[in-house]
Design a protein around this motif. Structure first.
Motif: not given
Length: 325
Positions: A141-152, A34-36, A157-161
């Motif tokens: 139950e709904i879990n939401i993260q508001v962030e930039t697209s770079n983070v999201l 993911d990060s290189g 890809l890391a299966a956190r969303h």
């Protein structure tokens, strides 16, 4: 980097596990893909960079093959490393889903959904969709993260969303995602109600340039869009800048100073309507447009959505079409 013999053993069945392959090894190879960057992967796993390097060496000893190569800006996976990362990602996802299913069975709840969104669609689409879901299916139950697209995108890809609403960053392979475009984001400039420029009918780029600014961090889409507006019109970029991804901090600075900040129109309209200090925020009339790249519903390719996530996904999609119509 030392090369190892890739022909000495044929691995099958559980030979990798017997040789000592662990879950943290799987997390590491996914983070590297993911990060290189070994340093970035170490940060994801909350370990030191030397420990991350040792972990990579362990994996190469276990698999008896070279898993990565050093390049100018970091590392890239070899064919063997990419194959291991692909399988590792699926294994980690299945374990996450197993944990979720067990938790839901123990609690008796109707399911959990994990989503991420950039700010504008989080407010205009996700909030009304959540209201509909909670009324029809109160056990979800709904879990939401508001962030930039770079983070999201990396969190996805890391299966956190389960899915995200945003854009695919330029430095990620678009083939890793399934994308459905759902909206165009318009941005504006916000100031406090007593800002000197509010006395004018409209303000130009030259008018706003010399004030203090509150920007999102460098490299983020809205920041690049604003910079492109200045550059395309031959106006020098602002010099007095505070960088923050926090909307709350942005509002605090705007309300206490004559600073200017770019935000999504949906966000500005929400802030200006609230019965609190945030209602001191105003949309600054300007004589130029700020149009940001369209945002999309994004899922990871070849990863099926769980039923509860599919339900919310479909409702958000329906809401976006209703608003567009």
């Amino acid at each position: 980097m030392d090369h190892v013999d890739i022909h000495s053993d044929n691995f099958g069945d559980d030979n990798l596990l017997r040789a000592g392959l662990k879950l943290n090894h799987l997390r590491m190879i996914v983070a590297i893909e993911d990060s290189g960057q070994i340093s970035a992967a170490a940060e994801v796993l909350n370990i030191s960079q030397p420990a991350a390097s040792r972990m990579l060496s362990e994996m190469e000893s276990i698999t008896k093959t070279s898993l990565y190569e050093r390049v100018a800006r970091g590392v890239v996976l070899t064919t063997f490393g990419a194959a291991l990362a692909r399988r590792a990602r699926k294994i980690l996802l299945e374990l996450r889903e197993a944990s979720r299913e067990i938790g839901e069975l123990k609690s008796g709840k109707g399911g959990s959904v994990f989503i991420g969104a950039v700010t504008a669609p989080a407010m205009s689409l996700v909030v009304p969709a959540i209201n509909k879901v909670r009324k029809a299916y109160p056990g979800i139950e709904i879990n939401i993260q508001v962030e930039t697209s770079n983070v999201l995108a990396r969190e996805l890809l890391a299966a956190r969303h389960d899915f995200i609403i945003g854009r695919i960053p330029d430095d990620l392979n678009p083939r890793l995602f399934e994308v459905t475009e759902i909206g165009i984001e318009r941005a504006c400039l916000i100031v406090r109600s007593s800002h000197p420029l509010m006395k004018q009918k409209t303000s130009s780029l030259s008018d706003v340039r010399d004030y203090d600014w509150v920007f999102q961090p460098p490299g983020t889409l809205l920041r690049r869009t604003i910079e492109d507006v200045f550059l395309s019109r031959g106006v020098a970029l602002p010099e007095n800048i505070v960088n923050t991804s926090s909307l709350l901090l942005t509002c605090a600075i705007i309300c206490e100073t004559d600073a200017i900040a770019p935000v999504a129109v949906d966000v500005a309209q929400f802030l200006a309507s609230q019965g609190s200090n945030a209602s001191d925020v105003r949309m600054l009339p300007i004589d130029f447009d700020i149009n940001v790249k369209p945002y999309s519903m994004i899922t990871a390719r070849e990863r099926a959505l769980p039923p509860s996530a599919r339900l919310l996904y479909d409702i958000i999609l329906e809401e976006s079409r209703r608003q567009a119509g």
